[in-house]
Design a protein around this motif. Structure first.
Motif, mmCIF file in Angstrom:
data_model
loop_
_atom_site.group_PDB
_atom_site.id
_atom_site.type_symbol
_atom_site.label_atom_id
_atom_site.label_comp_id
_atom_site.label_asym_id
_atom_site.label_seq_id
_atom_site.Cartn_x
_atom_site.Cartn_y
_atom_site.Cartn_z
ATOM 1 N N UNK A 198 7.643 -28.030 -45.158
ATOM 2 C CA UNK A 198 8.286 -28.558 -46.256
ATOM 3 C C UNK A 198 7.747 -29.986 -46.572
ATOM 4 N N UNK A 199 7.721 -30.757 -45.651
ATOM 5 C CA UNK A 199 7.358 -32.286 -45.542
ATOM 6 C C UNK A 199 5.753 -32.333 -46.293
ATOM 7 N N UNK A 200 4.958 -31.250 -45.934
ATOM 8 C CA UNK A 200 3.657 -31.301 -46.550
ATOM 9 C C UNK A 200 3.721 -30.872 -47.630
ATOM 10 N N UNK A 201 4.287 -29.765 -48.089
ATOM 11 C CA UNK A 201 4.324 -29.626 -49.589
ATOM 12 C C UNK A 201 4.831 -30.477 -50.519
ATOM 13 N N UNK A 202 5.788 -31.071 -50.333
ATOM 14 C CA UNK A 202 6.174 -32.178 -50.854
ATOM 15 C C UNK A 202 5.365 -33.276 -51.269
ATOM 16 N N UNK A 203 4.563 -33.711 -50.038
ATOM 17 C CA UNK A 203 3.482 -34.753 -50.130
ATOM 18 C C UNK A 203 2.362 -34.102 -50.862
ATOM 19 N N UNK A 204 2.031 -33.014 -50.862
ATOM 20 C CA UNK A 204 0.903 -32.342 -51.632
ATOM 21 C C UNK A 204 1.315 -32.503 -52.989
ATOM 22 N N UNK A 238 8.299 -22.984 -47.913
ATOM 23 C CA UNK A 238 8.168 -22.896 -46.790
ATOM 24 C C UNK A 238 8.732 -21.703 -45.891
ATOM 25 N N UNK A 239 9.990 -21.367 -46.292
ATOM 26 C CA UNK A 239 10.561 -20.123 -45.841
ATOM 27 C C UNK A 239 9.806 -18.813 -45.964
ATOM 28 N N UNK A 240 9.292 -18.868 -47.329
ATOM 29 C CA UNK A 240 8.607 -17.749 -47.857
ATOM 30 C C UNK A 240 7.352 -17.422 -47.172
ATOM 31 N N UNK A 241 6.579 -18.701 -47.095
ATOM 32 C CA UNK A 241 5.243 -18.743 -46.511
ATOM 33 C C UNK A 241 5.211 -18.529 -45.136
ATOM 34 N N UNK A 242 6.307 -18.902 -44.409
ATOM 35 C CA UNK A 242 6.359 -18.488 -43.044
ATOM 36 C C UNK A 242 6.650 -17.263 -42.577
ATOM 37 N N UNK A 243 7.698 -16.892 -43.249
ATOM 38 C CA UNK A 243 8.380 -15.506 -42.856
ATOM 39 C C UNK A 243 7.912 -14.443 -43.741
ATOM 40 N N UNK A 296 -6.490 -28.268 -43.216
ATOM 41 C CA UNK A 296 -6.714 -29.433 -42.630
ATOM 42 C C UNK A 296 -5.508 -29.706 -41.691
ATOM 43 N N UNK A 297 -4.334 -29.811 -42.194
ATOM 44 C CA UNK A 297 -3.399 -29.973 -41.562
ATOM 45 C C UNK A 297 -2.698 -29.011 -40.540
ATOM 46 N N UNK A 298 -2.861 -28.095 -40.599
ATOM 47 C CA UNK A 298 -2.337 -26.901 -39.692
ATOM 48 C C UNK A 298 -3.414 -25.900 -39.153
ATOM 49 N N UNK A 299 -4.545 -25.880 -39.575
ATOM 50 C CA UNK A 299 -5.446 -24.805 -38.947
ATOM 51 C C UNK A 299 -6.038 -25.138 -37.717
ATOM 52 N N UNK A 300 -6.734 -24.223 -37.486
ATOM 53 C CA UNK A 300 -7.476 -24.365 -36.168
ATOM 54 C C UNK A 300 -8.494 -25.489 -35.902
ATOM 55 N N UNK A 301 -8.703 -25.867 -37.063
ATOM 56 C CA UNK A 301 -10.223 -26.893 -37.036
ATOM 57 C C UNK A 301 -9.482 -28.336 -37.306
ATOM 58 N N UNK A 307 -3.703 -19.458 -38.161
ATOM 59 C CA UNK A 307 -3.837 -19.258 -36.881
ATOM 60 C C UNK A 307 -2.900 -19.874 -36.049
ATOM 61 N N UNK A 308 -1.659 -20.316 -36.683
ATOM 62 C CA UNK A 308 -0.337 -20.934 -36.312
ATOM 63 C C UNK A 308 0.679 -20.527 -37.104
ATOM 64 N N UNK A 309 1.876 -20.874 -36.531
ATOM 65 C CA UNK A 309 2.930 -20.877 -37.481
ATOM 66 C C UNK A 309 3.842 -22.249 -37.545
ATOM 67 N N UNK A 310 3.508 -22.895 -38.669
ATOM 68 C CA UNK A 310 3.969 -24.296 -38.838
ATOM 69 C C UNK A 310 5.438 -24.315 -38.730
#
Length: 100
Positions: A61-67, A38-43, A90-95, A52-55
Motif C-alpha cells: 500500500x505504501x509503495x503504491x501511494x508513493x509511486x 494491494x489486497x487484490x494484487x496479493x490475493x 526493484x522494491x520487492x523482486x528477487x534482485x 517471487x515473494x508475497x509483499x
C-alpha cells in the motif's frame, strides 16, 4: 527483466480494469484505492509469483501511494503500469527487493 516488467505491468493493468468495474457506480472513484489494489494484487493475481515473494500488504500500500505521487509529479512519457512495474520489481523482486 524487461519481460518481467511487462508481465507485472499487465497485472497492474488488470487490477486497474477490475477496480474500475468494481467501482463503476462512482466512475472508479476510491480514496482508499491503494488498499484495494494491494489486497487484490496479493490475493487474486500473479504478482507474488512474479515478484517471487508475497509483499506485506501495508508495505505494498505504501509503495503504491508513493509511486502514484512520484508518477503524478514527474509525469513521465511511459505508461503508469510500466513505471510502477519497474519500481515494484526493484522494491520487492528477487534482485534487490525486500522479502516478506
Amino acid at each position: 527483466m524487461d519481460k518481467r516488467v511487462e508481465r507485472v505491468g499487465d497485472v497492474l493493468h488488470e487490477a486497474a480494469e477490475t477496480h474500475h468495474r468494481v467501482y463503476r457506480i462512482v466512475d472508479g472513484a476510491d480514496d482508499d484505492w491503494a488498499s484495494w489494489y494491494a489486497d487484490w494484487l496479493i490475493n487474486l493475481s500473479e504478482l507474488p509469483n512474479l515478484l517471487e515473494t508475497t509483499p506485506v500488504r501495508s508495505e505494498l500500500v505504501c509503495e503504491l501511494v508513493g509511486l502514484h505521487r512520484e508518477y503524478t509529479a514527474k509525469t513521465p512519457a511511459e505508461p503508469w503500469e510500466s513505471f510502477y512495474a519497474q519500481r515494484l520489481l526493484a522494491a520487492f523482486g528477487p534482485d534487490g527487493g525486500r522479502s516478506a
